[in-house]
Design a protein around this motif. Sequence first.
Motif, short mmCIF file in Angstrom:
data_model
loop_
_atom_site.label_atom_id
_atom_site.label_comp_id
_atom_site.label_asym_id
_atom_site.label_seq_id
_atom_site.Cartn_x
_atom_site.Cartn_y
_atom_site.Cartn_z
N ALA A 4 0.84 -1.20 0.00
CA ALA A 4 0.00 0.00 0.00
C ALA A 4 0.87 1.24 0.00
CB ALA A 4 -0.91 0.01 1.22
N ILE A 5 0.39 2.28 -0.66
CA ILE A 5 0.98 3.61 -0.51
C ILE A 5 0.43 4.20 0.78
CG2 ILE A 5 1.18 5.90 -1.54
CD1 ILE A 5 0.76 4.56 -4.28
N HIS A 6 1.29 4.66 1.64
CA HIS A 6 0.88 5.10 2.96
C HIS A 6 1.36 6.51 3.22
CE1 HIS A 6 1.72 4.85 7.56
NE2 HIS A 6 0.52 5.34 7.36
N HIS A 7 0.45 7.38 3.64
CA HIS A 7 0.79 8.75 3.99
C HIS A 7 0.29 9.03 5.40
CE1 HIS A 7 2.02 9.73 -0.10
NE2 HIS A 7 0.91 9.18 -0.54
N THR A 8 1.12 9.73 6.17
CA THR A 8 0.77 10.08 7.54
C THR A 8 0.58 11.58 7.64
OG1 THR A 8 2.08 8.23 8.37
CG2 THR A 8 1.50 9.94 9.95
N GLY A 9 -0.48 11.99 8.33
CA GLY A 9 -0.77 13.41 8.50
C GLY A 9 -0.14 13.97 9.77
N PRO A 27 -5.94 -2.00 -3.37
CA PRO A 27 -6.74 -2.44 -4.53
C PRO A 27 -8.22 -2.50 -4.19
CG PRO A 27 -4.89 -3.95 -4.11
CD PRO A 27 -5.00 -3.05 -2.91
N LEU A 28 -9.06 -2.08 -5.12
CA LEU A 28 -10.49 -2.30 -4.97
C LEU A 28 -10.75 -3.79 -4.84
CD1 LEU A 28 -13.53 -1.53 -5.15
CD2 LEU A 28 -13.28 -1.74 -7.64
N ASP A 29 -10.13 -4.56 -5.72
CA ASP A 29 -10.26 -6.02 -5.73
C ASP A 29 -8.91 -6.60 -5.35
OD1 ASP A 29 -10.53 -8.71 -6.25
OD2 ASP A 29 -11.19 -8.46 -8.34
N HIS A 30 -8.82 -7.17 -4.17
CA HIS A 30 -7.53 -7.71 -3.72
C HIS A 30 -7.09 -8.91 -4.54
CE1 HIS A 30 -6.66 -5.20 -0.18
NE2 HIS A 30 -7.97 -5.10 -0.06
N ALA A 133 -8.77 -7.98 4.10
CA ALA A 133 -7.60 -7.81 3.23
C ALA A 133 -7.05 -6.40 3.34
CB ALA A 133 -7.98 -8.14 1.79
N ASP A 134 -7.93 -5.40 3.44
CA ASP A 134 -7.48 -4.02 3.67
C ASP A 134 -6.65 -3.93 4.94
OD1 ASP A 134 -8.91 -3.11 1.45
OD2 ASP A 134 -10.60 -2.37 2.63
N GLU A 136 -4.91 -6.14 6.51
CA GLU A 136 -3.58 -6.75 6.41
C GLU A 136 -2.62 -5.88 5.60
OE1 GLU A 136 -1.99 -10.10 7.67
OE2 GLU A 136 -3.10 -8.71 8.95
N VAL A 137 -3.13 -5.24 4.56
CA VAL A 137 -2.28 -4.31 3.80
C VAL A 137 -1.86 -3.14 4.69
CG1 VAL A 137 -2.22 -2.71 1.85
CG2 VAL A 137 -3.27 -4.97 1.57
N MET A 138 -2.79 -2.60 5.46
CA MET A 138 -2.46 -1.49 6.35
C MET A 138 -1.47 -1.92 7.42
SD MET A 138 -6.05 0.57 6.90
CE MET A 138 -6.79 -0.77 7.80
N ARG A 139 -1.66 -3.10 7.97
CA ARG A 139 -0.75 -3.58 9.01
C ARG A 139 0.68 -3.66 8.49
NH1 ARG A 139 1.40 -8.31 10.97
NH2 ARG A 139 0.48 -9.54 9.28
N ALA A 140 0.81 -4.18 7.27
CA ALA A 140 2.15 -4.27 6.68
C ALA A 140 2.73 -2.88 6.43
CB ALA A 140 2.08 -5.06 5.37
N ALA A 141 1.90 -1.96 5.96
CA ALA A 141 2.38 -0.60 5.69
C ALA A 141 2.82 0.10 6.96
CB ALA A 141 1.28 0.21 5.00
N LEU A 142 2.17 -0.20 8.07
CA LEU A 142 2.53 0.41 9.36
C LEU A 142 3.71 -0.30 10.02
CD1 LEU A 142 -1.09 0.92 10.74
CD2 LEU A 142 0.51 2.75 10.10
N GLY A 143 4.11 -1.42 9.47
CA GLY A 143 5.21 -2.18 10.05
C GLY A 143 4.84 -2.82 11.38
N SER A 144 3.57 -3.17 11.52
CA SER A 144 3.10 -3.71 12.79
C SER A 144 3.28 -5.22 12.85
CB SER A 144 1.61 -3.37 12.98
OG SER A 144 1.09 -4.04 14.11
#
Length: 435
Positions: A4-9, A27-30, A133-134, A136-144
């Motif tokens: 995922a492309i990840h941006h932090t505010g 992705p809309l469709d994983h 699925a969303d 899990e993508v976010m978890r990976a992007a956060l390095g959790s």
Amino acid sequence: MNSAIHHTGPVNVMRGVRSTSHRFRVPLDHGDPTGEQISLFAREYSSTDHSDAEAARLPWLLFLQGGPGVRGNRTTQLSGWMKAAARDFRILMLDQRGTGFSTPADPLTLPQRGTAVEQAGYLRHFRADSIVADAEVMRAALGSAPWTVFGQSFGGFCTLSYLSFAPEGMDRAIITGGLAPLAGPVERVYRSTFKRVAKRNAEYFGRYPQDRTAVTHIMRHLDRVEEVLPTGERLTPQRFQMVGSFLGGNTRVDALHYLLEDAFVGAYDGDRLSPVFLDQLQSVVSRRSNPLYALLHESIYCQGQASSWAAWRVLEEFPDFAPDAADPLLTGEMVYPWYFDEDPSLVPLQETAELIAAADDWGPLYDVPRLAANAVPAAAAVYSDDIYVDRDLSLETAASVRGLQVWETADFHHDGIHDDGDAIFSRLLAMTHTG
């Protein structure tokens, strides 16, 4: 796993809570990671009792909201379950796909997808399996590392899907009012919940007998007199019955009494509904702000079968809910096809709703053998008199999930975490440590 492309505010601080926004592209469709991308928004909350450095080292807790189609909670201070959770976690409050600041799916954006067939196809990607699925993508992007997942109501359904499809991403699972039936048919959900709603009606009118008279009077008045909601359409008796959604709460049930108290200008023998009442009612009987709830509600139970407006069909078995009954009962969270005739925000989506209701090729939401072999510590609160998620069906599901510890209580209704979230969350968290 998709990346995922990840941006932090920026970080904002208010009343003891530190908040940071996060945006992701997924992705809309994983199943097609190179296809269309959508945006997800989540807000991180942590307590200022922890320093910035300490908060950054805390493990994550992902909160999955009820719904479907309801954005994550916005808070300006930590209280209830969030205050309890923030002692040990940083909380990620997700706007599930289609809601809040995530790429919206609403009466303005859905028609831009094209035909009703194209809209219905798009919405097939908005169920629990996609939300997992969303996550899990976010978890990976956060390095959790594997994180704690806390699901309320529909969020609990999503948590069961998480345990089915990606348990390796979970450190523990906590569920309140959200143990979904693992198999169909959809009709049994509504046969169970209509019975509980009827019982809750009796309990409510026993507490406020004058409201039995008020409800019947309003229903008969709406038969005879054209009353118009602030959005311009006529208020029908069956749409007024939607105020039964108040019956699902501990404190909201009393708020219903005050709503009915405002019904008529003057006494109950007045001849017009008051502007105060109609203004309050508008937010209860409209799905303008969360159309996904109406569009997808029955699909959250569907696996390889069509819903075919299951609640509407089952309703015929419960004549006390009919608008023309001698003393009509109030309904619960059920969705009916006439919503898409009477709610102006839903009228443009009527054909889309019919296609979704007729779809009979929904994929699986749960992996029953995998749940039977579950190794993730898990605990769930089951509310004995819950009118939204039936107690008996919940316990049936609990027995199918290895190691899931259940706390059943009659002290709360579906919104228990809004009444005593600190105690409920703390109890369930402790159960995951001792299971």
